[in-house]
Design a protein around this motif. Structure first.
Motif, PDB file in Angstrom:
ATOM      1  N   LYS A 198       0.805  -1.213   0.000  1.00 25.81           N
ATOM      2  CA  LYS A 198       0.000   0.000   0.000  1.00 25.81           C
ATOM      3  C   LYS A 198       0.843   1.271   0.000  1.00 25.81           C
ATOM      4  O   LYS A 198       0.349   2.335  -0.290  1.00 25.81           O
ATOM      5  CB  LYS A 198      -0.969   0.002   1.174  1.00 25.81           C
ATOM      6  CG  LYS A 198      -0.343   0.280   2.529  1.00 25.81           C
ATOM      7  CD  LYS A 198      -1.385   0.356   3.612  1.00 25.81           C
ATOM      8  CE  LYS A 198      -0.718   0.533   4.960  1.00 25.81           C
ATOM      9  NZ  LYS A 198      -1.664   0.461   6.056  1.00 25.81           N
ATOM     10  N   LYS A 225      -1.768   6.822  -5.458  1.00 27.33           N
ATOM     11  CA  LYS A 225      -2.954   5.992  -5.681  1.00 27.33           C
ATOM     12  C   LYS A 225      -4.072   6.170  -4.648  1.00 27.33           C
ATOM     13  O   LYS A 225      -5.227   6.293  -5.038  1.00 27.33           O
ATOM     14  CB  LYS A 225      -2.552   4.520  -5.786  1.00 27.33           C
ATOM     15  CG  LYS A 225      -2.466   4.083  -7.234  1.00 27.33           C
ATOM     16  CD  LYS A 225      -2.329   2.592  -7.317  1.00 27.33           C
ATOM     17  CE  LYS A 225      -2.385   2.134  -8.774  1.00 27.33           C
ATOM     18  NZ  LYS A 225      -2.133   0.713  -8.912  1.00 27.33           N
ATOM     19  N   PRO A 226      -3.768   6.197  -3.345  1.00 25.68           N
ATOM     20  CA  PRO A 226      -4.875   6.336  -2.404  1.00 25.68           C
ATOM     21  C   PRO A 226      -5.657   7.626  -2.628  1.00 25.68           C
ATOM     22  O   PRO A 226      -5.091   8.679  -2.874  1.00 25.68           O
ATOM     23  CB  PRO A 226      -4.195   6.343  -1.033  1.00 25.68           C
ATOM     24  CG  PRO A 226      -2.924   5.657  -1.256  1.00 25.68           C
ATOM     25  CD  PRO A 226      -2.509   6.006  -2.653  1.00 25.68           C
ATOM     26  N   MET A 227      -6.970   7.476  -2.558  1.00 26.82           N
ATOM     27  CA  MET A 227      -7.835   8.629  -2.828  1.00 26.82           C
ATOM     28  C   MET A 227      -8.286   9.297  -1.536  1.00 26.82           C
ATOM     29  O   MET A 227      -8.212   8.706  -0.471  1.00 26.82           O
ATOM     30  CB  MET A 227      -9.070   8.158  -3.586  1.00 26.82           C
ATOM     31  CG  MET A 227      -8.803   7.748  -5.003  1.00 26.82           C
ATOM     32  SD  MET A 227     -10.218   6.902  -5.692  1.00 26.82           S
ATOM     33  CE  MET A 227     -11.393   8.222  -5.820  1.00 26.82           C
ATOM     34  N   HIS A 228      -8.754  10.498  -1.711  1.00 25.69           N
ATOM     35  CA  HIS A 228      -9.342  11.232  -0.592  1.00 25.69           C
ATOM     36  C   HIS A 228     -10.756  11.628  -0.979  1.00 25.69           C
ATOM     37  O   HIS A 228     -11.021  11.894  -2.143  1.00 25.69           O
ATOM     38  CB  HIS A 228      -8.512  12.474  -0.259  1.00 25.69           C
ATOM     39  CG  HIS A 228      -7.196  12.130   0.322  1.00 25.69           C
ATOM     40  ND1 HIS A 228      -6.107  11.866  -0.463  1.00 25.69           N
ATOM     41  CD2 HIS A 228      -6.805  11.981   1.604  1.00 25.69           C
ATOM     42  CE1 HIS A 228      -5.092  11.567   0.326  1.00 25.69           C
ATOM     43  NE2 HIS A 228      -5.485  11.637   1.578  1.00 25.69           N
ATOM     44  N   TRP A 229     -11.610  11.655  -0.018  1.00 25.39           N
ATOM     45  CA  TRP A 229     -12.993  12.005  -0.276  1.00 25.39           C
ATOM     46  C   TRP A 229     -13.311  13.329   0.424  1.00 25.39           C
ATOM     47  O   TRP A 229     -13.527  13.363   1.620  1.00 25.39           O
ATOM     48  CB  TRP A 229     -13.924  10.890   0.214  1.00 25.39           C
ATOM     49  CG  TRP A 229     -15.291  11.098  -0.305  1.00 25.39           C
ATOM     50  CD1 TRP A 229     -16.310  11.737   0.320  1.00 25.39           C
ATOM     51  CD2 TRP A 229     -15.770  10.712  -1.602  1.00 25.39           C
ATOM     52  NE1 TRP A 229     -17.404  11.774  -0.503  1.00 25.39           N
ATOM     53  CE2 TRP A 229     -17.105  11.156  -1.684  1.00 25.39           C
ATOM     54  CE3 TRP A 229     -15.207  10.049  -2.693  1.00 25.39           C
ATOM     55  CZ2 TRP A 229     -17.882  10.954  -2.819  1.00 25.39           C
ATOM     56  CZ3 TRP A 229     -15.980   9.849  -3.819  1.00 25.39           C
ATOM     57  CH2 TRP A 229     -17.302  10.288  -3.872  1.00 25.39           C
ATOM     58  N   LEU A 253      -9.173   7.586   2.096  1.00 27.12           N
ATOM     59  CA  LEU A 253      -9.894   6.334   1.881  1.00 27.12           C
ATOM     60  C   LEU A 253      -9.078   5.084   2.176  1.00 27.12           C
ATOM     61  O   LEU A 253      -9.632   4.029   2.412  1.00 27.12           O
ATOM     62  CB  LEU A 253     -10.390   6.271   0.431  1.00 27.12           C
ATOM     63  CG  LEU A 253     -11.412   7.341   0.051  1.00 27.12           C
ATOM     64  CD1 LEU A 253     -11.606   7.356  -1.437  1.00 27.12           C
ATOM     65  CD2 LEU A 253     -12.726   7.095   0.734  1.00 27.12           C
ATOM     66  N   GLY A 254      -7.765   5.213   2.108  1.00 31.06           N
ATOM     67  CA  GLY A 254      -6.947   4.016   2.317  1.00 31.06           C
ATOM     68  C   GLY A 254      -6.852   3.199   1.048  1.00 31.06           C
ATOM     69  O   GLY A 254      -7.609   3.418   0.099  1.00 31.06           O
ATOM     70  N   PRO A 255      -5.927   2.225   0.990  1.00 32.24           N
ATOM     71  CA  PRO A 255      -5.691   1.495  -0.252  1.00 32.24           C
ATOM     72  C   PRO A 255      -6.887   0.683  -0.747  1.00 32.24           C
ATOM     73  O   PRO A 255      -7.157   0.647  -1.946  1.00 32.24           O
ATOM     74  CB  PRO A 255      -4.508   0.590   0.074  1.00 32.24           C
ATOM     75  CG  PRO A 255      -4.392   0.589   1.536  1.00 32.24           C
ATOM     76  CD  PRO A 255      -5.025   1.837   2.057  1.00 32.24           C
ATOM     77  N   SER A 297      -9.818   3.009  -1.939  1.00 35.91           N
ATOM     78  CA  SER A 297      -9.344   3.762  -3.109  1.00 35.91           C
ATOM     79  C   SER A 297      -9.431   2.910  -4.363  1.00 35.91           C
ATOM     80  O   SER A 297      -9.951   3.340  -5.386  1.00 35.91           O
ATOM     81  CB  SER A 297      -7.893   4.195  -2.920  1.00 35.91           C
ATOM     82  OG  SER A 297      -7.776   5.015  -1.808  1.00 35.91           O
ATOM     83  N   LEU A 347     -13.064   2.291  -5.476  1.00 36.29           N
ATOM     84  CA  LEU A 347     -13.682   3.416  -6.190  1.00 36.29           C
ATOM     85  C   LEU A 347     -13.056   3.610  -7.568  1.00 36.29           C
ATOM     86  O   LEU A 347     -13.745   3.958  -8.526  1.00 36.29           O
ATOM     87  CB  LEU A 347     -13.578   4.704  -5.371  1.00 36.29           C
ATOM     88  CG  LEU A 347     -14.399   4.736  -4.079  1.00 36.29           C
ATOM     89  CD1 LEU A 347     -14.259   6.074  -3.390  1.00 36.29           C
ATOM     90  CD2 LEU A 347     -15.865   4.435  -4.327  1.00 36.29           C
ATOM     91  N   GLN A 348     -11.738   3.359  -7.679  1.00 36.94           N
ATOM     92  CA  GLN A 348     -11.097   3.466  -8.988  1.00 36.94           C
ATOM     93  C   GLN A 348     -11.622   2.416  -9.948  1.00 36.94           C
ATOM     94  O   GLN A 348     -11.757   2.659 -11.143  1.00 36.94           O
ATOM     95  CB  GLN A 348      -9.572   3.352  -8.831  1.00 36.94           C
ATOM     96  CG  GLN A 348      -8.942   4.677  -8.420  1.00 36.94           C
ATOM     97  CD  GLN A 348      -7.589   4.515  -7.771  1.00 36.94           C
ATOM     98  OE1 GLN A 348      -7.086   3.408  -7.606  1.00 36.94           O
ATOM     99  NE2 GLN A 348      -6.996   5.626  -7.382  1.00 36.94           N
TER     100      GLN A 348
END
Lengths: 160, 178
Positions: free
Chosen positions: A6, A12-16, B43-45, B48, B51-52
């Motif tokens: 990870k 790569k990790p997203m934020h909302w 969101l964490g791995p 994430s 959603l992708q």
């Protein structure tokens, strides 16, 4: 292992992101309503006087906070929109922590003929001056632009 | 004087009634404010990636080899075995209704005529009772029942943003066996 996995690509990790709706409406109350409706049409303030201890409240109260007695309507008095600065502070940032174009002086003003104080913006020429104990007078908006809020008082200025 | 004072002290203060009309007509003075309350949830791995993949039009889960489960929405850690989960697995966009609710209130708690159908869908290919919450569409409220087969209705590729709402709703599906 997944826990190493990870961290390999930090993009790569997203934020909302989100925005919480929390608007509120705060009525001024019985005393506040009379006070604000008064400043909508007049350039003076309303105050209420306790019949027992003679303490004068401005902004007005319908109960005396010292003797817990009700202040009747006939004990309300009109007071001038001037006062003495008790203490003050100079703000250089706004409530969003953004730098203000010019510093803002905010003071606690003891309203004349009353026993209470009100917060207000103070306009001074010299920002470094100690303005404690100085007489100031409220400057209101034009009468047709007043909305019945504390913002109807634009600022307090020195009485010369 | 004293008795008059005492009468002015009711046990319960009656209060002042304020109606919506008083506020709209500005019969009373008030302060209105809308504070800016922003948040950003990391969101964490697992979420994430989930959603992708939704953006690509796919539902992805995660497997745990030890307890032999397929988790959806995916998680990087198995809460049963206390160990990291193993692999990514693509799942179908079909499932069955686990629970549901018919709401005659909108998100602002206003009454509405056409109800919002909402429920938890257990996704096909995942372990039993593993799924997520979503809307139901293309059906009457009476039709909706537990165990009903449903299929996702996706937004077009251009409309998808990497959000759970990339799936518009779940519609009834007669195509597959349970």
């Amino acid at each position: 292992m997944t826990f190493i996995e990870k961290q390999t690509d930090p993009t790569k990790p997203m934020h909302w992101p989100g925005n919480m709706q929390a608007d509120y409406l705060y009525p001024s109350g019985i005393a506040g309503d009379r006070f604000f409706k008064h400043i909508m049409n007049n350039d003076s303030f309303l105050a209420s006087k306790c019949p027992k201890c003679n303490k004068v409240y401005c902004p007005p109260r319908i109960y005396c906070e010292d003797c817990f007695c009700k202040i009747p309507d006939n004990e309300w008095v009109e007071v001038p929109s001037s006062g003495t600065i008790q203490l003050f502070t100079i703000a250089t940032i706004d409530s969003y922590e953004e730098k203000l174009d010019e510093p803002k002086v905010i003071g606690m003003i003891n309203i004349d003929n009353t026993d209470s104080s009100m917060l207000g913006i103070i306009k001074t020429d010299d920002i470094n001056e100690d303005i404690r104990g100085i007489q100031v007078k409220a400057v209101f908006k034009d009468k047709d632009k007043r909305e019945g809020t504390l913002k109807d008082i634009l600022y307090f200025k020195k009485v010369k | 004087m004293m008795t008059a004072q005492k009468k002015a002290h009711p046990k319960y203060a009656p209060g002042t009634h304020v109606s919506t009309k008083d506020i709209i007509d500005k019969n009373i003075t008030y302060t209105w404010w809308e504070p800016e309350i922003q948040y950003c949830w990391s969101l964490g791995p697992a979420m994430s990636r989930f959603l992708q993949e939704l953006k690509k039009g796919k539902i992805i889960g995660r497997t745990c080899k030890k307890c032999d489960r397929v988790l959806v929405p995916p998680r990087m850690f198995c809460e049963y075995c206390y160990r990291p989960t193993n692999d990514w697995i693509y799942l179908k966009d079909t499932g069955n209704v686990e629970t549901f609710s018919i709401s005659y209130l909108d998100p602002n708690a206003r009454r509405i005529k056409d109800p919002i159908l909402i429920g938890v869908i257990s996704i096909d290919g995942a372990s039993p009772q593993h799924g997520f919450m979503h809307y139901f569409g293309e059906m009457k409220p009476e039709e909706l029942h537990i165990g009903m087969k449903v299929k996702a209705v996706w937004k077009t590729e251009k409309e998808r943003t990497g959000s759970i709402t990339d799936i518009k709703y779940f519609k009834p599906w007669k195509g597959g066996k349970r």
